[in-house]
Design a protein around this motif. Sequence first.
Motif, short mmCIF file in Angstrom:
data_model
loop_
_atom_site.label_atom_id
_atom_site.label_comp_id
_atom_site.label_asym_id
_atom_site.label_seq_id
_atom_site.Cartn_x
_atom_site.Cartn_y
_atom_site.Cartn_z
N ARG A 68 0.82 -1.21 0.00
CA ARG A 68 0.00 0.00 0.00
C ARG A 68 0.86 1.27 0.00
NH1 ARG A 68 -5.41 -0.68 0.75
NH2 ARG A 68 -6.03 -2.84 1.04
N GLY A 69 2.16 1.10 -0.17
CA GLY A 69 3.05 2.24 -0.36
C GLY A 69 3.80 2.70 0.87
N ASN B 17 6.89 8.34 6.67
CA ASN B 17 6.03 8.17 5.50
C ASN B 17 5.21 9.42 5.22
OD1 ASN B 17 6.06 5.36 4.21
ND2 ASN B 17 6.13 4.88 6.39
N VAL B 18 4.74 10.08 6.27
CA VAL B 18 3.98 11.32 6.09
C VAL B 18 4.87 12.39 5.47
CG1 VAL B 18 2.81 13.20 7.32
CG2 VAL B 18 2.30 10.84 7.89
N GLU B 19 6.09 12.54 5.98
CA GLU B 19 7.03 13.53 5.43
C GLU B 19 7.34 13.22 3.97
OE1 GLU B 19 10.55 14.02 7.80
OE2 GLU B 19 9.37 14.31 9.63
N ARG B 20 7.57 11.95 3.66
CA ARG B 20 7.88 11.55 2.29
C ARG B 20 6.73 11.90 1.35
NH1 ARG B 20 8.09 5.44 0.90
NH2 ARG B 20 5.91 5.92 0.65
N ARG B 21 5.51 11.61 1.78
CA ARG B 21 4.35 11.91 0.93
C ARG B 21 4.14 13.41 0.78
NH1 ARG B 21 0.13 7.04 2.32
NH2 ARG B 21 1.52 5.43 1.51
N ASN B 22 4.43 14.18 1.83
CA ASN B 22 4.32 15.64 1.72
C ASN B 22 5.35 16.19 0.74
OD1 ASN B 22 2.17 15.80 3.48
ND2 ASN B 22 3.44 16.26 5.26
N LYS B 23 6.57 15.65 0.77
CA LYS B 23 7.61 16.09 -0.18
C LYS B 23 7.19 15.76 -1.60
CE LYS B 23 11.83 15.88 2.56
NZ LYS B 23 13.08 15.14 2.78
N GLU B 24 6.66 14.56 -1.80
CA GLU B 24 6.23 14.16 -3.14
C GLU B 24 5.09 15.04 -3.63
OE1 GLU B 24 5.25 10.04 -2.73
OE2 GLU B 24 7.35 9.42 -2.63
N ASP C 147 6.81 2.67 3.54
CA ASP C 147 8.18 2.21 3.78
C ASP C 147 8.23 1.91 5.27
OD1 ASP C 147 10.86 1.79 4.19
OD2 ASP C 147 11.51 3.63 3.19
N MET C 148 8.23 0.62 5.59
CA MET C 148 8.10 0.21 6.98
C MET C 148 9.31 0.61 7.82
SD MET C 148 5.13 -1.04 6.89
CE MET C 148 4.88 -1.95 8.38
N SER C 149 10.44 0.82 7.22
CA SER C 149 11.65 1.14 7.98
C SER C 149 11.67 2.58 8.50
CB SER C 149 12.89 0.87 7.15
OG SER C 149 12.92 1.74 6.03
N ILE C 150 10.88 3.47 7.93
CA ILE C 150 10.91 4.87 8.37
C ILE C 150 9.73 5.25 9.25
CG2 ILE C 150 12.32 5.63 6.42
CD1 ILE C 150 9.79 6.73 5.09
N GLY C 151 8.81 4.34 9.48
CA GLY C 151 7.70 4.59 10.40
C GLY C 151 6.64 5.52 9.82
N TRP C 152 5.66 5.83 10.65
CA TRP C 152 4.52 6.64 10.23
C TRP C 152 4.95 8.05 9.86
CZ3 TRP C 152 -0.18 6.48 8.43
CH2 TRP C 152 -0.96 7.64 8.46
N HIS C 153 5.68 8.73 10.75
CA HIS C 153 6.03 10.13 10.51
C HIS C 153 6.95 10.27 9.30
CE1 HIS C 153 3.90 11.33 14.08
NE2 HIS C 153 4.56 10.42 14.79
#
Length: 184
Positions: free
Chosen positions: A152-153, A163-170, A155-161
């Motif tokens: 579902r997209g 993943n949120v930061e990554r999606r905001n950057k994208e 990245d389990m190694s970086i945790g919730w926060h």
Amino acid sequence: MYSSQPNTYEKYSDGQPVSSDSAATGVPYDPSLSQPSAFSIDKPKPRVPWTTGLFDCFSDMKTCCITCWCPCITFGQIAEIVDKGGSSCGASGALYTLIACVIGCPCFYSCFYRSKMRQQYMLEESFCGDCMIHCLCEGCALCQEHRELQNRGYDMSIGWHGNVERRNKEAMMGRPVVEGSMSR
């Protein structure tokens, strides 16, 4: 239009009396229908199948090995994502380990996260239920949940926060950048 009888609050719609319940709620009610006409009740959304099977553990050898030797890590990662950052990977993993050491059955804790995850993503329930799956095959259940979140997209190694930061950057990179101000 209101009734000509004093102290009565029955409203009329198109010459038909409307239930006294609608006078209290303000929602038009047609007695011929079983539901208020102002609301449209959506049908329950259909459940979707898991992206991988329960026994597809060996399709991701890294997760399989980690789960085999230290299931608290896999569980902690799952719990952090399912809780949407409300619990940390470390705290959830430590609680999982504590439950495993004290009562010997961490499946009684981890099965609740499987249920919560199924509700969030509208996933189908197995014929034997979440608790039974975790009791009979804890490692396979954790691997399946981990793979589902990865598919579902997340990245389990970086945790919730992370993943949120990554999606905001994208999302920010996809927006057009306006340079300067408008001039004549």
